[in-house]
Motif scaffolding. Structure first.
Motif, PDB file in Angstrom:
ATOM      1  N   LEU A  95       0.824  -1.201   0.000  1.00  0.00           N
ATOM      2  CA  LEU A  95       0.000   0.000   0.000  1.00  0.00           C
ATOM      3  C   LEU A  95       0.864   1.258   0.000  1.00  0.00           C
ATOM      4  O   LEU A  95       2.010   1.232   0.453  1.00  0.00           O
ATOM      5  N   VAL A  96       0.283   2.364  -0.463  1.00  0.00           N
ATOM      6  CA  VAL A  96       0.918   3.678  -0.403  1.00  0.00           C
ATOM      7  C   VAL A  96      -0.067   4.611   0.276  1.00  0.00           C
ATOM      8  O   VAL A  96      -1.235   4.695  -0.106  1.00  0.00           O
ATOM      9  N   CYS A  97       0.418   5.316   1.292  1.00  0.00           N
ATOM     10  CA  CYS A  97      -0.382   6.319   2.001  1.00  0.00           C
ATOM     11  C   CYS A  97      -0.011   7.683   1.423  1.00  0.00           C
ATOM     12  O   CYS A  97       1.154   8.081   1.482  1.00  0.00           O
ATOM     13  N   SER A  98      -0.994   8.388   0.855  1.00  0.00           N
ATOM     14  CA  SER A  98      -0.768   9.699   0.248  1.00  0.00           C
ATOM     15  C   SER A  98      -1.487  10.745   1.078  1.00  0.00           C
ATOM     16  O   SER A  98      -2.702  10.669   1.266  1.00  0.00           O
ATOM     17  N   SER A  99      -0.734  11.729   1.534  1.00  0.00           N
ATOM     18  CA  SER A  99      -1.304  12.778   2.369  1.00  0.00           C
ATOM     19  C   SER A  99      -1.955  13.846   1.502  1.00  0.00           C
ATOM     20  O   SER A  99      -1.358  14.340   0.542  1.00  0.00           O
ATOM     21  N   LEU A 100      -3.189  14.212   1.850  1.00  0.00           N
ATOM     22  CA  LEU A 100      -3.914  15.293   1.202  1.00  0.00           C
ATOM     23  C   LEU A 100      -4.112  16.412   2.209  1.00  0.00           C
ATOM     24  O   LEU A 100      -3.773  16.272   3.384  1.00  0.00           O
ATOM     25  N   SER A 101      -4.703  17.496   1.783  1.00  0.00           N
ATOM     26  CA  SER A 101      -4.960  18.592   2.725  1.00  0.00           C
ATOM     27  C   SER A 101      -6.067  18.243   3.714  1.00  0.00           C
ATOM     28  O   SER A 101      -6.128  18.799   4.806  1.00  0.00           O
ATOM     29  N   ASN A 102      -6.957  17.298   3.340  1.00  0.00           N
ATOM     30  CA  ASN A 102      -8.074  16.968   4.216  1.00  0.00           C
ATOM     31  C   ASN A 102      -8.106  15.501   4.644  1.00  0.00           C
ATOM     32  O   ASN A 102      -9.118  15.019   5.120  1.00  0.00           O
ATOM     33  N   GLY A 103      -7.022  14.774   4.447  1.00  0.00           N
ATOM     34  CA  GLY A 103      -7.007  13.381   4.846  1.00  0.00           C
ATOM     35  C   GLY A 103      -5.859  12.607   4.236  1.00  0.00           C
ATOM     36  O   GLY A 103      -4.904  13.191   3.715  1.00  0.00           O
ATOM     37  N   ILE A 104      -5.978  11.300   4.280  1.00  0.00           N
ATOM     38  CA  ILE A 104      -4.942  10.409   3.750  1.00  0.00           C
ATOM     39  C   ILE A 104      -5.626   9.349   2.896  1.00  0.00           C
ATOM     40  O   ILE A 104      -6.581   8.702   3.338  1.00  0.00           O
ATOM     41  N   VAL A 105      -5.123   9.178   1.676  1.00  0.00           N
ATOM     42  CA  VAL A 105      -5.643   8.151   0.776  1.00  0.00           C
ATOM     43  C   VAL A 105      -4.713   6.951   0.865  1.00  0.00           C
ATOM     44  O   VAL A 105      -3.496   7.084   0.753  1.00  0.00           O
ATOM     45  N   ILE A 106      -5.317   5.791   1.089  1.00  0.00           N
ATOM     46  CA  ILE A 106      -4.576   4.530   1.122  1.00  0.00           C
ATOM     47  C   ILE A 106      -4.924   3.788  -0.153  1.00  0.00           C
ATOM     48  O   ILE A 106      -6.102   3.512  -0.405  1.00  0.00           O
ATOM     49  N   GLU A 107      -3.935   3.480  -0.976  1.00  0.00           N
ATOM     50  CA  GLU A 107      -4.206   2.708  -2.184  1.00  0.00           C
ATOM     51  C   GLU A 107      -3.077   1.734  -2.458  1.00  0.00           C
ATOM     52  O   GLU A 107      -1.947   1.946  -2.053  1.00  0.00           O
ATOM     53  N   GLY A 108      -3.446   0.651  -3.119  1.00  0.00           N
ATOM     54  CA  GLY A 108      -2.467  -0.375  -3.423  1.00  0.00           C
ATOM     55  C   GLY A 108      -3.148  -1.709  -3.642  1.00  0.00           C
ATOM     56  O   GLY A 108      -4.256  -1.773  -4.174  1.00  0.00           O
ATOM     57  N   LYS A 109      -2.480  -2.782  -3.176  1.00  0.00           N
ATOM     58  CA  LYS A 109      -2.961  -4.131  -3.448  1.00  0.00           C
ATOM     59  C   LYS A 109      -2.765  -5.014  -2.219  1.00  0.00           C
ATOM     60  O   LYS A 109      -1.762  -4.906  -1.518  1.00  0.00           O
ATOM     61  N   ILE A 110      -3.744  -5.885  -1.998  1.00  0.00           N
ATOM     62  CA  ILE A 110      -3.669  -6.882  -0.925  1.00  0.00           C
ATOM     63  C   ILE A 110      -3.822  -8.244  -1.584  1.00  0.00           C
ATOM     64  O   ILE A 110      -4.726  -8.445  -2.405  1.00  0.00           O
ATOM     65  N   SER A 111      -2.926  -9.178  -1.241  1.00  0.00           N
ATOM     66  CA  SER A 111      -2.911 -10.492  -1.875  1.00  0.00           C
ATOM     67  C   SER A 111      -2.893 -11.591  -0.831  1.00  0.00           C
ATOM     68  O   SER A 111      -2.315 -11.425   0.240  1.00  0.00           O
ATOM     69  N   ALA A 112      -3.493 -12.709  -1.173  1.00  0.00           N
ATOM     70  CA  ALA A 112      -3.475 -13.887  -0.304  1.00  0.00           C
ATOM     71  C   ALA A 112      -3.709 -15.129  -1.152  1.00  0.00           C
ATOM     72  O   ALA A 112      -4.345 -15.063  -2.210  1.00  0.00           O
ATOM     73  N   ARG A 113      -3.191 -16.255  -0.686  1.00  0.00           N
ATOM     74  CA  ARG A 113      -3.388 -17.532  -1.384  1.00  0.00           C
ATOM     75  C   ARG A 113      -4.555 -18.280  -0.745  1.00  0.00           C
ATOM     76  O   ARG A 113      -4.713 -18.263   0.472  1.00  0.00           O
ATOM     77  N   PHE A 114      -5.355 -18.946  -1.586  1.00  0.00           N
ATOM     78  CA  PHE A 114      -6.508 -19.699  -1.083  1.00  0.00           C
ATOM     79  C   PHE A 114      -6.513 -21.106  -1.662  1.00  0.00           C
ATOM     80  O   PHE A 114      -5.819 -21.402  -2.632  1.00  0.00           O
ATOM     81  N   HIS A 115      -7.317 -21.971  -1.055  1.00  0.00           N
ATOM     82  CA  HIS A 115      -7.524 -23.327  -1.561  1.00  0.00           C
ATOM     83  C   HIS A 115      -8.953 -23.741  -1.273  1.00  0.00           C
ATOM     84  O   HIS A 115      -9.643 -23.132  -0.467  1.00  0.00           O
ATOM     85  N   GLY A 116      -9.407 -24.770  -1.977  1.00  0.00           N
ATOM     86  CA  GLY A 116     -10.773 -25.261  -1.777  1.00  0.00           C
ATOM     87  C   GLY A 116     -11.075 -26.357  -2.773  1.00  0.00           C
ATOM     88  O   GLY A 116     -10.171 -26.980  -3.331  1.00  0.00           O
ATOM     89  N   GLU A 117     -12.367 -26.578  -3.008  1.00  0.00           N
ATOM     90  CA  GLU A 117     -12.836 -27.577  -3.963  1.00  0.00           C
ATOM     91  C   GLU A 117     -13.603 -26.886  -5.077  1.00  0.00           C
ATOM     92  O   GLU A 117     -14.362 -25.950  -4.822  1.00  0.00           O
ATOM     93  N   CYS A 118     -13.427 -27.384  -6.295  1.00  0.00           N
ATOM     94  CA  CYS A 118     -14.189 -26.874  -7.430  1.00  0.00           C
ATOM     95  C   CYS A 118     -15.677 -27.138  -7.170  1.00  0.00           C
ATOM     96  O   CYS A 118     -16.053 -28.238  -6.772  1.00  0.00           O
ATOM     97  N   ARG A 119     -16.484 -26.146  -7.401  1.00  0.00           N
ATOM     98  CA  ARG A 119     -17.921 -26.291  -7.129  1.00  0.00           C
ATOM     99  C   ARG A 119     -18.635 -27.204  -8.115  1.00  0.00           C
ATOM    100  O   ARG A 119     -19.747 -27.634  -7.857  1.00  0.00           O
ATOM    101  N   ARG A 120     -18.006 -27.516  -9.244  1.00  0.00           N
ATOM    102  CA  ARG A 120     -18.647 -28.388 -10.228  1.00  0.00           C
ATOM    103  C   ARG A 120     -18.127 -29.825 -10.191  1.00  0.00           C
ATOM    104  O   ARG A 120     -18.901 -30.754 -10.329  1.00  0.00           O
ATOM    105  N   CYS A 121     -16.795 -29.996 -10.042  1.00  0.00           N
ATOM    106  CA  CYS A 121     -16.243 -31.353 -10.134  1.00  0.00           C
ATOM    107  C   CYS A 121     -15.566 -31.821  -8.846  1.00  0.00           C
ATOM    108  O   CYS A 121     -15.086 -32.944  -8.779  1.00  0.00           O
ATOM    109  N   LEU A 122     -15.504 -30.974  -7.840  1.00  0.00           N
ATOM    110  CA  LEU A 122     -14.937 -31.290  -6.530  1.00  0.00           C
ATOM    111  C   LEU A 122     -13.427 -31.533  -6.547  1.00  0.00           C
ATOM    112  O   LEU A 122     -12.877 -32.072  -5.588  1.00  0.00           O
ATOM    113  N   ALA A 123     -12.743 -31.134  -7.613  1.00  0.00           N
ATOM    114  CA  ALA A 123     -11.282 -31.250  -7.670  1.00  0.00           C
ATOM    115  C   ALA A 123     -10.658 -30.180  -6.783  1.00  0.00           C
ATOM    116  O   ALA A 123     -11.241 -29.112  -6.577  1.00  0.00           O
ATOM    117  N   PRO A 124      -9.457 -30.442  -6.241  1.00  0.00           N
ATOM    118  CA  PRO A 124      -8.786 -29.421  -5.430  1.00  0.00           C
ATOM    119  C   PRO A 124      -8.458 -28.190  -6.278  1.00  0.00           C
ATOM    120  O   PRO A 124      -8.068 -28.315  -7.442  1.00  0.00           O
TER     121      PRO A 124
END
Length: 170
Positions: A48-77
């Motif tokens: 993320l990057v915090c950018s200071s403005l005259s009336n506040g702070i804008v936080i922008e960027g990217k958040i990432s995470a890895r996930f796992h589960g089962e396919c909803r159609r064929c139940l494959a990992p």
């Protein structure tokens, strides 16, 4: 140890136009993420990057995470990664209805990270967009094996409408 997801807002607000990078990998427990869809032993990546403005702070960027589960159609990992862009405004005195408050001259990014990940984790992932799923009759995985089962089973509750359709001219 100082939490990398707590930003000193006072320092940024004193100099409008200043930037502060927040780049880190945090354990899911740090942001109170206890979701079985997250890959065990993985981290949440925050860029993320915090950018200071005259009336506040804008936080922008990217958040990432890895996930796992089962396919909803064929139940494959299924495994994958969410890469979610974020853009939020924080203000000391709220003038924008979509802004979040700056409390005690600090911005705590933990709720932002937690909510972003929870909202983006897929509830019912697919192994691929063209997954053919399981046969409803014999249960074979139609991605791996073709079956000759008839899937034209009609719900008997629609039979009255089918009879009406046959009476209509083409």
């Amino acid at each position: 140890m100082k939490n990398p997801l707590v930003v000193n807002a006072l320092e940024l607000l004193r100099r409008p136009g200043s930037l502060k990078d927040v780049t880190c990998e945090v354990e899911p427990d740090v942001v109170e993420l206890h979701d079985e869809r997250l890959v065990p032993e993985s981290t949440v990546d925050v860029d993320l990057v915090c950018s200071s403005l005259s009336n506040g702070i804008v936080i922008e960027g990217k958040i990432s995470a890895r996930f796992h589960g089962e396919c909803r159609r064929c139940l494959a990992p299924v495994t994958g990664r969410i890469d979610t862009p974020v853009r939020e405004l924080y203000q000391e005195t709220i003038t924008d209805p979509d802004a979040f408050p700056i409390e005690n001259d600090q911005i705590d990014l933990r709720p932002l990270v937690r909510e972003t990940v929870l909202l983006e984790l897929p509830d019912a992932p697919l192994c691929s967009a063209d997954c053919r799923g399981l046969c409803p009759v014999c249960g074979v995985d139609r991605n791996a094996t073709a079956c000759s089962c008839s899937t034209e089973a009609r719900d008997p509750r629609w039979s009255a409408l089918d009879a009406l359709r046959e009476q209509l001219p083409e």
